[in-house]
Write a protein that holds these residues in place. Structure first.
Motif, PDB file in Angstrom:
ATOM      1  N   PRO A   1      -4.468 -49.296  19.347  1.00  0.00           N
ATOM      2  CA  PRO A   1      -4.576 -47.329  19.301  1.00  0.00           C
ATOM      3  C   PRO A   1      -4.985 -46.837  20.422  1.00  0.00           C
ATOM      4  O   PRO A   1      -6.222 -46.871  20.704  1.00  0.00           O
ATOM      5  CB  PRO A   1      -4.898 -47.638  18.250  1.00  0.00           C
ATOM      6  N   ALA A   2      -3.990 -46.246  21.051  1.00  0.00           N
ATOM      7  CA  ALA A   2      -4.018 -45.734  22.045  1.00  0.00           C
ATOM      8  C   ALA A   2      -5.551 -43.871  21.190  1.00  0.00           C
ATOM      9  O   ALA A   2      -5.447 -43.651  20.972  1.00  0.00           O
ATOM     10  CB  ALA A   2      -3.604 -44.851  23.020  1.00  0.00           C
ATOM     11  N   LEU A   3      -6.569 -44.024  22.629  1.00  0.00           N
ATOM     12  CA  LEU A   3      -7.478 -43.392  21.737  1.00  0.00           C
ATOM     13  C   LEU A   3      -7.539 -41.796  23.539  1.00  0.00           C
ATOM     14  O   LEU A   3      -6.886 -42.075  24.272  1.00  0.00           O
ATOM     15  CB  LEU A   3      -8.726 -43.119  22.109  1.00  0.00           C
ATOM     16  N   GLU A   4      -6.728 -40.573  23.278  1.00  0.00           N
ATOM     17  CA  GLU A   4      -6.389 -39.748  24.043  1.00  0.00           C
ATOM     18  C   GLU A   4      -7.913 -38.667  23.340  1.00  0.00           C
ATOM     19  O   GLU A   4      -7.838 -38.003  22.453  1.00  0.00           O
ATOM     20  CB  GLU A   4      -4.639 -39.498  24.164  1.00  0.00           C
ATOM     21  N   ARG A   5      -7.474 -38.030  24.505  1.00  0.00           N
ATOM     22  CA  ARG A   5      -8.959 -36.642  24.900  1.00  0.00           C
ATOM     23  C   ARG A   5      -8.421 -36.500  25.916  1.00  0.00           C
ATOM     24  O   ARG A   5      -8.072 -36.338  26.897  1.00  0.00           O
ATOM     25  CB  ARG A   5     -10.302 -36.954  24.881  1.00  0.00           C
ATOM     26  N   THR A   6      -8.938 -34.576  25.906  1.00  0.00           N
ATOM     27  CA  THR A   6      -8.794 -33.559  26.645  1.00  0.00           C
ATOM     28  C   THR A   6     -10.594 -33.394  26.201  1.00  0.00           C
ATOM     29  O   THR A   6     -11.148 -33.142  25.669  1.00  0.00           O
ATOM     30  CB  THR A   6      -7.950 -32.069  26.864  1.00  0.00           C
ATOM     31  N   ILE A   7     -10.886 -33.665  28.525  1.00  0.00           N
ATOM     32  CA  ILE A   7     -12.295 -32.969  28.249  1.00  0.00           C
ATOM     33  C   ILE A   7     -12.495 -32.679  29.119  1.00  0.00           C
ATOM     34  O   ILE A   7     -12.363 -31.829  30.156  1.00  0.00           O
ATOM     35  CB  ILE A   7     -12.900 -34.543  29.401  1.00  0.00           C
ATOM     36  N   GLY A   8     -13.628 -31.563  27.653  1.00  0.00           N
ATOM     37  CA  GLY A   8     -13.201 -29.644  28.435  1.00  0.00           C
ATOM     38  C   GLY A   8     -15.240 -29.409  28.877  1.00  0.00           C
ATOM     39  O   GLY A   8     -15.463 -30.741  28.743  1.00  0.00           O
ATOM     40  N   ALA A   9     -14.992 -28.134  28.802  1.00  0.00           N
ATOM     41  CA  ALA A   9     -16.317 -28.077  29.269  1.00  0.00           C
ATOM     42  C   ALA A   9     -17.691 -28.283  28.400  1.00  0.00           C
ATOM     43  O   ALA A   9     -18.220 -28.881  28.566  1.00  0.00           O
ATOM     44  CB  ALA A   9     -17.053 -26.448  29.626  1.00  0.00           C
ATOM     45  N   ALA A  10     -17.155 -27.531  27.381  1.00  0.00           N
ATOM     46  CA  ALA A  10     -17.665 -28.493  25.896  1.00  0.00           C
ATOM     47  C   ALA A  10     -18.550 -29.335  26.354  1.00  0.00           C
ATOM     48  O   ALA A  10     -19.422 -29.706  25.697  1.00  0.00           O
ATOM     49  CB  ALA A  10     -16.960 -27.368  24.865  1.00  0.00           C
ATOM     50  N   ASP A  11     -17.158 -30.421  26.509  1.00  0.00           N
ATOM     51  CA  ASP A  11     -17.502 -31.887  25.898  1.00  0.00           C
ATOM     52  C   ASP A  11     -18.699 -31.870  27.154  1.00  0.00           C
ATOM     53  O   ASP A  11     -19.237 -33.405  26.818  1.00  0.00           O
ATOM     54  CB  ASP A  11     -16.462 -32.497  26.295  1.00  0.00           C
ATOM     55  N   MET A  12     -18.581 -31.592  28.100  1.00  0.00           N
ATOM     56  CA  MET A  12     -19.417 -32.349  29.253  1.00  0.00           C
ATOM     57  C   MET A  12     -21.159 -31.577  29.203  1.00  0.00           C
ATOM     58  O   MET A  12     -21.752 -32.351  29.275  1.00  0.00           O
ATOM     59  CB  MET A  12     -18.724 -31.508  30.528  1.00  0.00           C
ATOM     60  N   ILE A  13     -20.774 -30.091  28.431  1.00  0.00           N
ATOM     61  CA  ILE A  13     -22.557 -29.780  28.456  1.00  0.00           C
ATOM     62  C   ILE A  13     -23.058 -30.476  27.172  1.00  0.00           C
ATOM     63  O   ILE A  13     -23.873 -31.090  26.884  1.00  0.00           O
ATOM     64  CB  ILE A  13     -21.718 -28.532  27.734  1.00  0.00           C
ATOM     65  N   ALA A  14     -22.091 -31.172  25.933  1.00  0.00           N
ATOM     66  CA  ALA A  14     -22.508 -32.589  25.277  1.00  0.00           C
ATOM     67  C   ALA A  14     -22.776 -33.442  25.586  1.00  0.00           C
ATOM     68  O   ALA A  14     -24.455 -33.711  25.070  1.00  0.00           O
ATOM     69  CB  ALA A  14     -21.575 -31.717  23.719  1.00  0.00           C
ATOM     70  N   TYR A  15     -22.106 -33.630  26.826  1.00  0.00           N
ATOM     71  CA  TYR A  15     -22.465 -35.507  26.566  1.00  0.00           C
ATOM     72  C   TYR A  15     -24.215 -35.062  28.165  1.00  0.00           C
ATOM     73  O   TYR A  15     -25.126 -36.264  27.578  1.00  0.00           O
ATOM     74  CB  TYR A  15     -21.283 -36.032  27.185  1.00  0.00           C
TER      75      TYR A  15
END
Length: 130
Positions: A8-22
């Motif tokens: 099953p595919a995994l879909e995400r939109t990677i936003g600024a908050a995701d990038m900061i958390a990572y």
């Protein structure tokens, strides 16, 4: 489960908050991921997603599919193009092999990270399913 089965595919939109958390989790604060002046000087209009984040998404796709008893044994991937903040990614996978042994079944999955019709990363995951 057999060769040719789709994961099953995994879909995400990677936003600024995701990038900061990572970045906070990995201590990777390279300016390419957040500094507008640094980006403009290099002809880029948006922050570039840290490529290692795709490793996390590839691992997540296989682990979610196989469940909590599975153990990721190996993950290899190669970055093929940049992905920018705000872009949506789709992680796809196809089983290429299942070998049963004393530890359980070793499942091999070929994966791709797709963005706007292009392959941004590709790789192979192996997991053991008891």
């Amino acid at each position: 489960m057999k060769a040719g089965d789709e994961v099953p595919a995994l879909e995400r939109t990677i936003g600024a908050a995701d990038m900061i958390a990572y970045a906070g989790a990995t201590w990777d604060w390279h300016r390419l991921h957040h500094d507008d002046a640094y980006l403009r000087a290099r002809g880029l209009d948006r922050p570039v997603v840290d490529g290692q984040l795709f490793g996390a998404l590839l691992a997540e796709q296989v682990q979610d599919w196989l469940g909590p008893d599975a153990r990721l044994r190996r993950l290899r991937f190669r970055l093929l193009s940049m992905v920018f903040a705000g872009e949506s990614v789709r992680v796809t996978g196809v089983v290429t092999g299942v070998v049963t042994g004393v530890e359980g079944s070793l499942v091999t999955v070929e994966q791709k990270v797709l963005v706007a019709g292009r392959v941004a990363a590709g790789g192979t995951a192996q997991a053991v399913l008891p």
